[in-house]
Design a protein around this motif. Structure first.
Motif, PDB file in Angstrom:
ATOM      1  N   ALA A 115       0.811  -1.218   0.000  1.00  0.00           N
ATOM      2  CA  ALA A 115       0.000   0.000   0.000  1.00  0.00           C
ATOM      3  C   ALA A 115       0.850   1.277   0.000  1.00  0.00           C
ATOM      4  N   LEU A 116       2.140   1.149   0.246  1.00  0.00           N
ATOM      5  CA  LEU A 116       3.018   2.321   0.274  1.00  0.00           C
ATOM      6  C   LEU A 116       3.310   2.800  -1.141  1.00  0.00           C
ATOM      7  N   GLY A 117       3.810   4.030  -1.230  1.00  0.00           N
ATOM      8  CA  GLY A 117       4.228   4.558  -2.526  1.00  0.00           C
ATOM      9  C   GLY A 117       5.401   3.753  -3.070  1.00  0.00           C
ATOM     10  N   PRO A 118       5.599   3.782  -4.372  1.00  0.00           N
ATOM     11  CA  PRO A 118       6.645   2.946  -4.969  1.00  0.00           C
ATOM     12  C   PRO A 118       8.055   3.261  -4.464  1.00  0.00           C
ATOM     13  N   HIS A 119       8.356   4.535  -4.193  1.00  0.00           N
ATOM     14  CA  HIS A 119       9.694   4.880  -3.709  1.00  0.00           C
ATOM     15  C   HIS A 119       9.920   4.339  -2.300  1.00  0.00           C
ATOM     16  N   HIS A 120       8.908   4.404  -1.438  1.00  0.00           N
ATOM     17  CA  HIS A 120       9.036   3.836  -0.091  1.00  0.00           C
ATOM     18  C   HIS A 120       9.126   2.320  -0.156  1.00  0.00           C
ATOM     19  N   ARG A 121       8.259   1.724  -0.972  1.00  0.00           N
ATOM     20  CA  ARG A 121       8.242   0.262  -1.108  1.00  0.00           C
ATOM     21  C   ARG A 121       9.589  -0.235  -1.642  1.00  0.00           C
ATOM     22  N   ALA A 122      10.137   0.454  -2.635  1.00  0.00           N
ATOM     23  CA  ALA A 122      11.418   0.039  -3.214  1.00  0.00           C
ATOM     24  C   ALA A 122      12.531   0.132  -2.178  1.00  0.00           C
ATOM     25  N   ALA A 123      12.581   1.229  -1.444  1.00  0.00           N
ATOM     26  CA  ALA A 123      13.639   1.403  -0.447  1.00  0.00           C
ATOM     27  C   ALA A 123      13.544   0.348   0.649  1.00  0.00           C
ATOM     28  N   LEU A 124      12.344   0.130   1.171  1.00  0.00           N
ATOM     29  CA  LEU A 124      12.179  -0.863   2.235  1.00  0.00           C
ATOM     30  C   LEU A 124      12.450  -2.281   1.734  1.00  0.00           C
ATOM     31  N   THR A 125      12.021  -2.579   0.528  1.00  0.00           N
ATOM     32  CA  THR A 125      12.246  -3.914  -0.029  1.00  0.00           C
ATOM     33  C   THR A 125      13.736  -4.178  -0.212  1.00  0.00           C
ATOM     34  N   LEU A 126      14.442  -3.228  -0.813  1.00  0.00           N
ATOM     35  CA  LEU A 126      15.875  -3.413  -1.028  1.00  0.00           C
ATOM     36  C   LEU A 126      16.635  -3.532   0.293  1.00  0.00           C
ATOM     37  N   ARG A 127      16.254  -2.701   1.253  1.00  0.00           N
ATOM     38  CA  ARG A 127      16.992  -2.680   2.519  1.00  0.00           C
ATOM     39  C   ARG A 127      16.652  -3.878   3.404  1.00  0.00           C
TER      40      ARG A 127
END
Length: 169
Positions: A115-127
């Motif tokens: 449900a998060l924005g793509p930039h937040h989702r990408a950062a959290l997923t990668l990290r």
């Protein structure tokens, strides 16, 4: 023996003849189950690559649409197993004794992340899912390390705000 031995025909060539007809069926099957066009496209590509390998095995079945749907079903199962492993890795808590609680928390965490924005989702997923250090996350996102650290702070805050209290949506 002739000077030029005959090449054995590639059994995967039958897939080429079937591809145009089968593609909408395989893609439609996967899209109906995942609800995401990009993911359905990726799984469709994986399906056809696996089908080529399977068609080349000795004694393989003749490729057909139902056979390809079976291959797609296996690729989809592989995908869901990967997703389940990621979910558990995100919310694994050794203090939780009930494995169903862990699974429910994992599902909820995944829904919150989606449900998060793509930039937040990408950062959290990668990290956190991929376990990359901040400098590598920054490189993947095309940002400086400082900007990535700030993004991660905002992304974690957004996740906490979006994550339901008490585990209820």
């Amino acid at each position: 023996m002739s000077p030029h031995p005959r090449a054995r025909p590639d059994p995967a060539v039958a897939l080429l003849d079937l591809y145009d007809h089968a593609l909408p069926h395989v893609y439609g099957y996967l899209l109906a189950r995942v609800g995401d066009t990009a993911l359905a496209e990726d799984l469709t590509a994986e399906t056809f690559l696996a089908a080529v390998a399977a068609a080349r095995r000795p004694g393989a079945d003749t490729p057909s649409v139902p056979w390809l749907i079976g291959v797609a079903r296996h690729k989809l199962a592989d995908h869901w197993r990967r997703v389940a492993r990621e979910r558990l890795r995100v919310v694994e808590d050794p203090g939780v004794e009930d494995p169903w609680e862990v699974r429910l928390d994992a599902i909820l965490a995944r829904q919150t992340l989606a449900a998060l924005g793509p930039h937040h989702r990408a950062a959290l997923t990668l990290r956190y899912l991929d376990g990359l250090p901040v400098p590598e996350v920054a490189a993947h996102l095309g940002r400086t390390v400082h900007a990535t650290e700030a993004l991660l702070v905002r992304a974690r805050a957004a996740f906490r705000r979006a994550y339901p209290e008490g585990g209820q949506p």
